[in-house]
Design a protein around this motif. Sequence first.
Motif, PDB file in Angstrom:
ATOM      1  N   ARG A 166       6.177  17.561  -1.158  1.00  0.00           N
ATOM      2  CA  ARG A 166       6.599  18.763  -0.442  1.00  0.00           C
ATOM      3  C   ARG A 166       8.072  18.593  -0.095  1.00  0.00           C
ATOM      4  NH1 ARG A 166       2.763  20.398  -2.412  1.00  0.00           N
ATOM      5  NH2 ARG A 166       0.796  20.954  -1.465  1.00  0.00           N
ATOM      6  N   LEU A 167       8.848  19.596  -0.407  1.00  0.00           N
ATOM      7  CA  LEU A 167      10.280  19.576  -0.135  1.00  0.00           C
ATOM      8  C   LEU A 167      10.502  19.562   1.376  1.00  0.00           C
ATOM      9  CD1 LEU A 167      12.908  19.842  -1.876  1.00  0.00           C
ATOM     10  CD2 LEU A 167      12.819  22.276  -1.392  1.00  0.00           C
ATOM     11  N   ASP A 168      11.220  18.552   1.889  1.00  0.00           N
ATOM     12  CA  ASP A 168      11.511  18.536   3.324  1.00  0.00           C
ATOM     13  C   ASP A 168      12.835  19.248   3.583  1.00  0.00           C
ATOM     14  OD1 ASP A 168      13.675  16.698   3.000  1.00  0.00           O
ATOM     15  OD2 ASP A 168      12.354  14.965   3.293  1.00  0.00           O
ATOM     16  N   SER A 169      13.193  19.400   4.839  1.00  0.00           N
ATOM     17  CA  SER A 169      14.381  20.198   5.176  1.00  0.00           C
ATOM     18  C   SER A 169      15.670  19.556   4.658  1.00  0.00           C
ATOM     19  CB  SER A 169      14.470  20.438   6.682  1.00  0.00           C
ATOM     20  OG  SER A 169      14.635  19.219   7.367  1.00  0.00           O
ATOM     21  N   ALA A 170      15.773  18.232   4.703  1.00  0.00           N
ATOM     22  CA  ALA A 170      16.977  17.561   4.189  1.00  0.00           C
ATOM     23  C   ALA A 170      17.101  17.774   2.683  1.00  0.00           C
ATOM     24  CB  ALA A 170      16.941  16.071   4.511  1.00  0.00           C
ATOM     25  N   GLN A 171      15.987  17.671   1.967  1.00  0.00           N
ATOM     26  CA  GLN A 171      16.002  17.906   0.523  1.00  0.00           C
ATOM     27  C   GLN A 171      16.328  19.361   0.220  1.00  0.00           C
ATOM     28  OE1 GLN A 171      12.039  16.453  -0.025  1.00  0.00           O
ATOM     29  NE2 GLN A 171      12.742  14.528  -0.949  1.00  0.00           N
ATOM     30  N   GLY A 172      15.786  20.277   1.010  1.00  0.00           N
ATOM     31  CA  GLY A 172      16.083  21.704   0.837  1.00  0.00           C
ATOM     32  C   GLY A 172      17.558  21.990   1.062  1.00  0.00           C
ATOM     33  N   ASP A 173      18.127  21.336   2.077  1.00  0.00           N
ATOM     34  CA  ASP A 173      19.560  21.495   2.345  1.00  0.00           C
ATOM     35  C   ASP A 173      20.384  20.952   1.178  1.00  0.00           C
ATOM     36  OD1 ASP A 173      18.914  22.604   4.784  1.00  0.00           O
ATOM     37  OD2 ASP A 173      19.406  20.789   5.951  1.00  0.00           O
ATOM     38  N   ARG A 174      19.983  19.802   0.655  1.00  0.00           N
ATOM     39  CA  ARG A 174      20.688  19.197  -0.487  1.00  0.00           C
ATOM     40  C   ARG A 174      20.623  20.115  -1.698  1.00  0.00           C
ATOM     41  NH1 ARG A 174      24.573  16.942  -2.858  1.00  0.00           N
ATOM     42  NH2 ARG A 174      24.088  15.574  -4.586  1.00  0.00           N
ATOM     43  N   LEU A 175      19.440  20.677  -1.945  1.00  0.00           N
ATOM     44  CA  LEU A 175      19.268  21.576  -3.070  1.00  0.00           C
ATOM     45  C   LEU A 175      20.149  22.816  -2.904  1.00  0.00           C
ATOM     46  CD1 LEU A 175      15.902  21.894  -4.773  1.00  0.00           C
ATOM     47  CD2 LEU A 175      17.445  23.814  -4.790  1.00  0.00           C
ATOM     48  N   ALA A 176      20.176  23.378  -1.703  1.00  0.00           N
ATOM     49  CA  ALA A 176      21.020  24.558  -1.442  1.00  0.00           C
ATOM     50  C   ALA A 176      22.493  24.226  -1.625  1.00  0.00           C
ATOM     51  CB  ALA A 176      20.757  25.077  -0.037  1.00  0.00           C
ATOM     52  N   GLU A 177      22.900  23.034  -1.181  1.00  0.00           N
ATOM     53  CA  GLU A 177      24.294  22.601  -1.336  1.00  0.00           C
ATOM     54  C   GLU A 177      24.667  22.502  -2.816  1.00  0.00           C
ATOM     55  OE1 GLU A 177      26.848  18.487  -0.749  1.00  0.00           O
ATOM     56  OE2 GLU A 177      25.047  18.768   0.448  1.00  0.00           O
ATOM     57  N   VAL A 178      23.794  21.899  -3.616  1.00  0.00           N
ATOM     58  CA  VAL A 178      24.069  21.757  -5.047  1.00  0.00           C
ATOM     59  C   VAL A 178      24.082  23.127  -5.720  1.00  0.00           C
ATOM     60  CG1 VAL A 178      23.170  20.854  -7.233  1.00  0.00           C
ATOM     61  CG2 VAL A 178      23.294  19.371  -5.221  1.00  0.00           C
ATOM     62  N   LEU A 179      23.155  24.004  -5.369  1.00  0.00           N
ATOM     63  CA  LEU A 179      23.147  25.364  -5.932  1.00  0.00           C
ATOM     64  C   LEU A 179      24.472  26.071  -5.666  1.00  0.00           C
ATOM     65  CD1 LEU A 179      19.551  26.575  -5.088  1.00  0.00           C
ATOM     66  CD2 LEU A 179      20.602  26.621  -7.359  1.00  0.00           C
ATOM     67  N   HIS A 180      24.988  25.907  -4.466  1.00  0.00           N
ATOM     68  CA  HIS A 180      26.276  26.517  -4.119  1.00  0.00           C
ATOM     69  C   HIS A 180      27.406  25.866  -4.918  1.00  0.00           C
ATOM     70  CE1 HIS A 180      29.379  28.431  -1.732  1.00  0.00           C
ATOM     71  NE2 HIS A 180      29.929  27.242  -1.566  1.00  0.00           N
ATOM     72  N   THR A 181      27.387  24.547  -5.015  1.00  0.00           N
ATOM     73  CA  THR A 181      28.423  23.817  -5.744  1.00  0.00           C
ATOM     74  C   THR A 181      28.493  24.235  -7.206  1.00  0.00           C
ATOM     75  OG1 THR A 181      28.217  21.904  -4.280  1.00  0.00           O
ATOM     76  CG2 THR A 181      29.208  21.508  -6.443  1.00  0.00           C
TER      77      THR A 181
END
Length: 141
Positions: free
Chosen positions: A22-37
């Motif tokens: 299950r994706l945790d909040s830190a992983q979700g934040d990392r994923l969102a950061e990479v998507l933006h990058t």
Amino acid sequence: VFENLELALHTNKGVKSLMFFRLDSAQGDRLAEVLHTIHLAGSVGRQAGNLSHGQKQWLEIGMLLMQEPKLLLLDEPVAGTAELFLTLKGKHSLMVVEHDMGFIRTISDIVTVLCDGAVLAQGSLDQVQTDERVIEVYLGR
């Protein structure tokens, strides 16, 4: 796009771990950061196969970034990645194999020219372009 990045997360890839992941909040934040990058935040729900060639390459770079690498080695990246590379400077070491000198001028600080697997010249782009050995090997006389 989301699933490709999620699968590339730097996590335990054991069968049991993946079954109950299950994706945790830190992983979700990392994923969102990479998507933006990688400029694909607006394409998060798209099928990766429906992306343009350049967007697919951005996704591939994003998948690498999800692994938290120290060094990215890219072989002749597609046009349109220069801006992306500039955002990665200082966060990752980038090694790019490329023949487009305009692209190299945009992204590089140090250029290394190889010949037969050995370093022929190294320095700024202007320095290596005026190096007589580089001219001889790559342009001939």
